[in-house]
Scaffold this active site. Structure first.
Site, PDB file in Angstrom:
ATOM      1  N   GLY A   1       0.843  -1.191   0.000  1.00 47.13           N
ATOM      2  CA  GLY A   1       0.000   0.000   0.000  1.00 47.13           C
ATOM      3  C   GLY A   1       0.874   1.235   0.000  1.00 47.13           C
ATOM      4  N   LEU A   2       0.255   2.380  -0.115  1.00 46.75           N
ATOM      5  CA  LEU A   2       0.987   3.647  -0.161  1.00 46.75           C
ATOM      6  C   LEU A   2       1.713   3.930   1.148  1.00 46.75           C
ATOM      7  CD1 LEU A   2      -1.774   5.852  -1.849  1.00 46.75           C
ATOM      8  CD2 LEU A   2       0.364   5.088  -2.934  1.00 46.75           C
ATOM      9  N   SER A   3       2.688   4.800   1.075  1.00 51.79           N
ATOM     10  CA  SER A   3       3.337   5.271   2.297  1.00 51.79           C
ATOM     11  C   SER A   3       2.296   5.957   3.169  1.00 51.79           C
ATOM     12  CB  SER A   3       4.452   6.267   1.933  1.00 51.79           C
ATOM     13  OG  SER A   3       5.053   6.799   3.094  1.00 51.79           O
ATOM     14  N   GLY A   4       2.260   5.597   4.442  1.00 50.07           N
ATOM     15  CA  GLY A   4       1.282   6.181   5.345  1.00 50.07           C
ATOM     16  C   GLY A   4      -0.055   5.466   5.362  1.00 50.07           C
TER      17      GLY A   4
ATOM     18  N   GLY B   1      -0.718   2.570   6.623  1.00 49.31           N
ATOM     19  CA  GLY B   1      -0.940   1.829   7.854  1.00 49.31           C
ATOM     20  C   GLY B   1      -0.414   0.405   7.811  1.00 49.31           C
ATOM     21  N   LYS B   2       0.423   0.108   6.817  1.00 49.33           N
ATOM     22  CA  LYS B   2       0.944  -1.254   6.644  1.00 49.33           C
ATOM     23  C   LYS B   2       1.693  -1.738   7.883  1.00 49.33           C
ATOM     24  CE  LYS B   2       3.417  -0.101   3.106  1.00 49.33           C
ATOM     25  NZ  LYS B   2       3.050   1.332   3.143  1.00 49.33           N
ATOM     26  N   SER B   3       2.654  -0.932   8.336  1.00 49.26           N
ATOM     27  CA  SER B   3       3.483  -1.343   9.479  1.00 49.26           C
ATOM     28  C   SER B   3       2.656  -1.465  10.751  1.00 49.26           C
ATOM     29  CB  SER B   3       4.622  -0.349   9.696  1.00 49.26           C
ATOM     30  OG  SER B   3       5.519  -0.365   8.595  1.00 49.26           O
TER      31      SER B   3
ATOM     32  N   SER C   1       6.051  -1.687  -2.126  1.00 47.93           N
ATOM     33  CA  SER C   1       6.104  -2.621  -3.270  1.00 47.93           C
ATOM     34  C   SER C   1       5.107  -2.199  -4.349  1.00 47.93           C
ATOM     35  CB  SER C   1       5.855  -4.070  -2.814  1.00 47.93           C
ATOM     36  OG  SER C   1       4.739  -4.192  -1.969  1.00 47.93           O
TER      37      SER C   1
END
Length: 228
Positions: free
Chosen positions: A61-64, A66-68, A135
């Site tokens: 997903g995009l930066s920011g 919420g992946k991490s 990615s």
């Protein structure tokens, strides 16, 4: 091909300048002396003592987006229930394994290729590995999928609108990208190719972190990866 991993050659007549032959080098020279070493303990034996199956949970997903955050919450839940896990996070990996890579398209591809190979090793160890990487390119994600078993790669699309990610901007990256300080930034001047058929689709505008975790755990149970 975009990138030649091996090489090619041509034969040109010195008198006429006519090409008389051409060929492709199929194997890297250094690979001729490399043989896979079979370990004494098999993947199946490692899995047997863990009580769950291994898999890759690939958060994209995009930066920011919420992946991490979601990956960390999923790992905490699994760990508390006795599941062997490890998180490979984009920023953390670039402090060591991939610190020699930049953010060009070529370097991004190599970044994901290396992570895919490391994640595959975690599978061999019988571990559930969670990866948190933008990615942005489908081909790179598919390349990782293709090096493991069909049921071992679970693509999780953390679907957060660009304007929401940009509003969050926890690292100030979007602001810098809009100011021209960061080039080829995903979502600003470099594309993000959304997954076409992810195993799990988390539309975060409608989900809390806890609800996102529930969706991931439910999928793992339904797939028979965990059984508690």
């Amino acid at each position: 091909m975009d990138h030649k991993q091996t090489g090619s050659f041509i034969f040109i007549d010195r008198l006429t300048n006519v090409t008389s032959g051409a060929g492709l080098i199929k194997d890297k020279a250094e690979s001729r002396n490399v043989v896979w070493h079979e370990t004494n303990v098999s993947k199946e034996e490692r899995i047997a003592i863990k009580g769950h199956r291994p898999c890759i949970l690939w958060f994209t997903g995009l930066s920011g987006a919420g992946k991490s955050t979601i990956a960390g919450a999923v790992e905490s839940y699994l760990n508390q229930n006795g599941v062997h896990t490890y998180v490979l996070d984009g920023d953390n990996v670039r402090h060591g394994l991939n610190k020699d890579l930049g953010f060009s398209k070529t370097d991004r591809e190599e970044n994901i290729r290396r992570i895919g190979e490391v994640a595959k090793l975690f599978l061999d160890a019988g571990v559930i590995v969670l990866t948190s990487f933008i990615s942005p390119f489908r081909r790179d994600r598919d390349n990782v999928r293709n090096i493991v078993n069909d049921d071992e790669f679970i693509e999780i699309f953390v679907d957060t609108p660009l304007n929401v990610c940009e509003k969050r901007d926890p690292k100030g990256l979007y602001k810098r990208a809009r100011a021209g300080e960061i080039k080829e930034f995903t979502g600003v001047d470099s594309p993000y190719e959304e997954p076409l058929n992810p195993e799990i689709h988390l539309e975060t505008k409608d989900l809390s972190v806890d609800e996102a975790v529930e969706k991931v755990i439910e999928h793992l149970k339904n797939a028979g990866i965990i059984n508690f």
